[in-house]
Design an enzyme around this catalytic site. Structure first.
Site, PDB file in Angstrom:
ATOM      1  N   CYS A   1       0.852  -1.194   0.000  1.00 60.68           N
ATOM      2  CA  CYS A   1       0.000   0.000   0.000  1.00 60.68           C
ATOM      3  C   CYS A   1       0.883   1.237   0.000  1.00 60.68           C
ATOM      4  O   CYS A   1       1.755   1.380   0.846  1.00 60.68           O
ATOM      5  CB  CYS A   1      -0.921  -0.009   1.218  1.00 60.68           C
ATOM      6  SG  CYS A   1      -1.769   1.558   1.466  1.00 60.68           S
TER       7      CYS A   1
ATOM      8  N   CYS B   1     -12.450  15.608  13.252  1.00 63.60           N
ATOM      9  CA  CYS B   1     -12.163  14.849  12.025  1.00 63.60           C
ATOM     10  C   CYS B   1     -13.413  14.766  11.155  1.00 63.60           C
ATOM     11  O   CYS B   1     -13.454  13.993  10.209  1.00 63.60           O
ATOM     12  CB  CYS B   1     -11.626  13.462  12.363  1.00 63.60           C
ATOM     13  SG  CYS B   1     -12.686  12.559  13.483  1.00 63.60           S
TER      14      CYS B   1
END
Ligand code: SAH
Length: 480
Positions: free
Chosen positions: A167, A430
């Site tokens: 990744c 967030c």
């Protein structure tokens, strides 16, 4: 009532003007809003309607007739298939621009704050110079694909694993960990967990890495209390550079929750150590100061996933708190005490509140580790503890810092904050939507949004972090 102008399977041309909650392209056609997976801001598309609802619908791409000028070649071969990076095909500059817009939209639509005032209080988003390989934590599901053991990420909206060997948001060493676990499984006949049947062994691989010390922690989430030939697994994993800690976590429940209760150390240290520096913004960007806090992180504790951006976020939050040295600060949703310990260097006393028992224990240990004595940590839910504190059971705060999960602050928590009337409230968030909702409540309670700065903690995803300052009072006219 008129019949919907559009029907399923209709083919139409549409210009993509926005991005949805899951990274899908959004455009308008015939008075309807369409959500189209794989389409990007700026694309012109020939689309086919797949589902029609009242006022909105879903469609698929038939052909991208005019690709967006902001399209770039995605670096990762799994981009667009794996549920992780929703925006990799959009240029990074344009991602940042869109994230600022997302914040502005939430503030106007949900927070009721005028465009003009947003222009005055909002500072430009803090982006990354190199928005790859930034994550210090990853959780990989383990499964089968065409008879082979695979590790990767879930496809969007499903539990089908898209194999990902390396990744690009993560350190290269993670690929070595995954390869080591797959090899151990193959050689020792250890099966991946089968969700539907509740059978098989290894469910997930959790990897954490400290970017400051290079230490790596691996935690295998297992359907059971042990693994066959554990010493062989440990031997494989110890070959990975930086390996410092190997855990086995037991989760035998048929649930989407990744981690189970029980943890057993297979090898190495109980914790890995990370260092967060305070940074200062100068003309050419942020520069490190000599001030820092050291943290010990265990498999279960919450820890920000992008260390480079976290230093900026916490430093901005500290600036917003405007501490002079003797203030009382309440730090709510404090996790392992990251923000609290940053604040403590500049405050009189910091009181942290956190719901997760293990995190509170970590916070206390981290305070001792850094020889910080002007902090106390309390375990409990902010909305339950705060009303008690507000009734006079705790020293009144000059500054309140909150850093809640995506759902934002509980109303009872906000009411308690308002009743103790701190001079400043620093809100780290967030989720722009719940931030805007809570700003509205705080403004209605007599505070004024004075500054706000988005920070790109999650490059290539649709998420964006914010640090906001609300001050007590402020002209009534300001709050429109
Ligand atoms: N400030 C910390 C943690 C932020 S994440 C940091 O930057 O690292 C949000 C934290 O809130 C998590 O640690 C979570 O366990 C905690 N939490 C969630 N709901 C809570 C509640 N109702 N009361 C107190 N803490 C809560």
């Amino acid at each position: 009532m008129t019949e919907a102008a559009m029907k399923k399977n209709d083919i139409f041309t549409i210009k993509i003007t926005d991005i949805g909650a899951h990274g899908e392209g959004i455009g308008r056609c015939e008075g309807m809003t369409f959500f189209i997976r794989g389409a990007l801001i700026g694309d012109e598309i020939l689309a086919a309607a797949t589902k029609i609802k009242k006022g909105y619908g879903y469609a698929r791409i038939v052909e991208i007739t005019e690709p967006s000028p902001y399209r770039v070649e995605a670096r990762c071969p799994a981009a667009g298939r794996c549920g992780g990076c929703q925006l990799q095909a959009l240029s990074y500059d344009r991602q940042l621009e869109w994230k600022e817009k997302k914040v502005r939209d939430a503030l106007t639509r949900i927070g009721g704050i005028s465009e003009e005032r947003i222009r005055r209080v909002m500072e430009p988003v803090v982006g990354m110079e190199e928005p790859f390989r930034y994550r210090n934590k990853a959780q990989f599901p383990v499964g089968y694909d065409g008879g082979e053991i695979v590790t990767g990420f879930y496809a969007p909206g499903s539990h089908r694993i898209v194999p990902v060997k390396d990744c690009l948001l993560e350190p290269e060493e993670n690929a070595d960990v995954l390869a080591a676990v797959r090899r151990y499984m193959r050689e020792n006949g250890v099966l991946p967990y089968d969700e539907a049947a509740g059978s098989g062994r290894i469910r997930h691989i959790l990897i954490r890495r400290s970017f400051s010390t290079g230490a790596m922690m691996v935690c295998l989430i297992v359907n059971g209390g042990d693994l066959p030939q554990e010493e062989r697994l440990v031997a494989e994993l110890r070959k990975v550079s930086g390996m410092a800690s190997i855990f086995l976590n037991t989760n035998t429940e048929q649930t989407n929750r990744i981690l189970g209760e029980r943890l057993r150390l297979l090898w190495g240290q109980e914790y890995i150590t990370d260092v967060i520096h305070r940074v200062q913004q100068e003309e050419n960007g942020f520069v490190q100061t000599s001030e820092s806090v050291t943290f010990e992180i265990s498999p279960k504790s919450f820890y920000q996933v992008n260390p480079a951006q976290t230093e900026k976020l916490y430093s901005i939050a500290l600036d917003l708190a405007g501490l002079r040295g003797n203030e009382t600060v309440w730090d709510l949703y404090c996790g392992i005490g990251t923000i609290s310990l940053f604040l403590a260097a500049k405050a009189g006393w910091v009181y942290g509140v956190e719901a997760v028992k293990e995190a509170v224990a970590d916070a206390k240990r981290n305070a001792a580790l850094n020889r910080i004595r002007n902090v106390s940590f309390y375990e409990g839910r902010a909305e339950e503890i705060l009303p008690e504190w507000a009734r006079g059971e705790m020293r009144r705060p000059d500054v309140v810092v909150v850093d809640p999960p995506r759902k934002g602050c509980d109303f009872a928590c906000l009411t308690a904050i308002l009743s103790v009337r701190p001079e400043r409230i620093v809100y780290v968030s967030c989720d722009p939507a719940t931030l805007a909702r809570d700003i509205r409540i705080l403004e209605d309670g007599g505070y004024t949004l004075a500054r706000l700065r988005p920070v790109d903690q999650f490059c290539h995803s649709v998420h964006v972090e914010n640090a906001a300052l609300l001050v007590r009072g402020g002209a009534e006219a300001e709050r429109t």
